[in-house]
Write a protein that holds these residues in place. Sequence first.
Motif, mmCIF file in Angstrom:
data_model
loop_
_atom_site.group_PDB
_atom_site.id
_atom_site.type_symbol
_atom_site.label_atom_id
_atom_site.label_comp_id
_atom_site.label_asym_id
_atom_site.label_seq_id
_atom_site.Cartn_x
_atom_site.Cartn_y
_atom_site.Cartn_z
ATOM 1 N N VAL A 224 0.987 -1.236 0.144
ATOM 2 C CA VAL A 224 -0.017 0.534 0.171
ATOM 3 C C VAL A 224 1.187 1.425 0.127
ATOM 4 O O VAL A 224 2.221 1.368 0.338
ATOM 5 C CB VAL A 224 -0.923 0.085 1.229
ATOM 6 C CG1 VAL A 224 -2.055 -0.955 0.971
ATOM 7 C CG2 VAL A 224 0.039 -0.147 2.509
ATOM 8 N N VAL A 225 0.520 2.057 -0.577
ATOM 9 C CA VAL A 225 0.826 3.599 -0.408
ATOM 10 C C VAL A 225 0.372 5.017 0.331
ATOM 11 O O VAL A 225 -1.280 5.041 -0.448
ATOM 12 C CB VAL A 225 1.382 4.510 -2.102
ATOM 13 C CG1 VAL A 225 1.803 5.578 -2.276
ATOM 14 C CG2 VAL A 225 2.229 3.005 -2.661
ATOM 15 N N PRO A 226 0.849 4.889 1.007
ATOM 16 C CA PRO A 226 -0.546 5.896 2.006
ATOM 17 C C PRO A 226 -0.449 7.058 1.479
ATOM 18 O O PRO A 226 0.263 7.645 0.324
ATOM 19 C CB PRO A 226 0.414 5.731 3.606
ATOM 20 C CG PRO A 226 2.412 6.036 2.476
ATOM 21 C CD PRO A 226 1.413 4.922 1.993
ATOM 22 N N LYS A 227 -1.801 8.577 1.781
ATOM 23 C CA LYS A 227 -1.467 9.475 0.846
ATOM 24 C C LYS A 227 -0.234 10.516 1.846
ATOM 25 O O LYS A 227 -0.180 10.160 2.844
ATOM 26 C CB LYS A 227 -2.956 10.390 1.409
ATOM 27 C CG LYS A 227 -4.416 8.944 0.362
ATOM 28 C CD LYS A 227 -5.914 9.916 0.579
ATOM 29 C CE LYS A 227 -6.147 8.940 -0.583
ATOM 30 N NZ LYS A 227 -8.092 9.638 -0.226
ATOM 31 N N THR A 228 -1.042 11.342 0.990
ATOM 32 C CA THR A 228 0.284 12.228 1.451
ATOM 33 C C THR A 228 0.053 12.678 2.718
ATOM 34 O O THR A 228 -1.409 13.482 3.137
ATOM 35 C CB THR A 228 0.550 13.929 0.494
ATOM 36 O OG1 THR A 228 1.427 12.904 -0.700
ATOM 37 C CG2 THR A 228 1.605 14.749 1.570
ATOM 38 N N GLY A 229 0.913 12.848 4.526
ATOM 39 C CA GLY A 229 0.344 12.978 5.116
ATOM 40 C C GLY A 229 -0.805 11.941 6.555
ATOM 41 O O GLY A 229 -0.184 12.454 7.183
#
Length: 283
Positions: A224-229
Amino acid sequence: MGLVRQDGAALARAMDAHAVTVMQATPATWRMLLLSGWTGSPGLKALCGGDALDPDLARRLVGATGSLWNMYGPTETTIWSTCGRIADPGAPIHVGRPIRRTTIRLIGDDGAPVRPGELGELYIGGAGLALGYTDVARTRERFVPDPLAPETGERFYRTGDLALLRPDGTLVMAGRTDDQVKVRGHRIELQDVQGALAGVRGIDHAAVVCRRDAIGENELAAYVVPKTGAELDASTIRERLASVLPAYMLPATVTIVRALPLTPQRQGRSSGSRRDRPAIGHR
């Protein structure tokens, strides 16, 4: 009975106590039995089905039993459709030939039968064919007229499995036409798990693959790639998935990454494209 299903040593003792001569089990159960220290039984006929039989397990079972038989069949054809003895585990693992009152077709992308040695989608017909699903549209999609003789009224099940016929007439499985995988006997659509991940707050992109674990069993791995912040951790993601997915669909591992490697086809395509997939290979 529950203990026997989960304890290889208990299963071995039960087999010995009852002088078992024929046993049917999944690859996972056979592997569990071998890992418990079971050394085999020369008079045992071993039937293996429910998941793919890998060459290493086949080699061990051929050496530990009187005979090893590999079986194949989806639930929709109740249950086994082909069967064959594995005598040489060094050769490509096959699933034998159709059982009695069962017919198979291997159909190419053009709707015509493929030649021996060529890949085609496996269609199954015969006495074991189910009536269909409760979903009428799904039934029409998967239970179809005989592709070679539709006028006969015979129905066939489109398995979605790719296979080829060897010169000796035995069938070798060779993957899927879609993203469906099998994990411990359960059929799973990878896109369903990825869809559930997309619904987790804070996740920007996600990919799910099927890979082998330390003992050779299939498991799901999520990236998974998290959203910015966003602040995410693997345990929280698994907890959120557990609220919407059954246990057998939960990834064994969740890895948080900065970005997903992409295939060249990604360039210029929308996120809804079937070719718009991360370049994380199945293992």
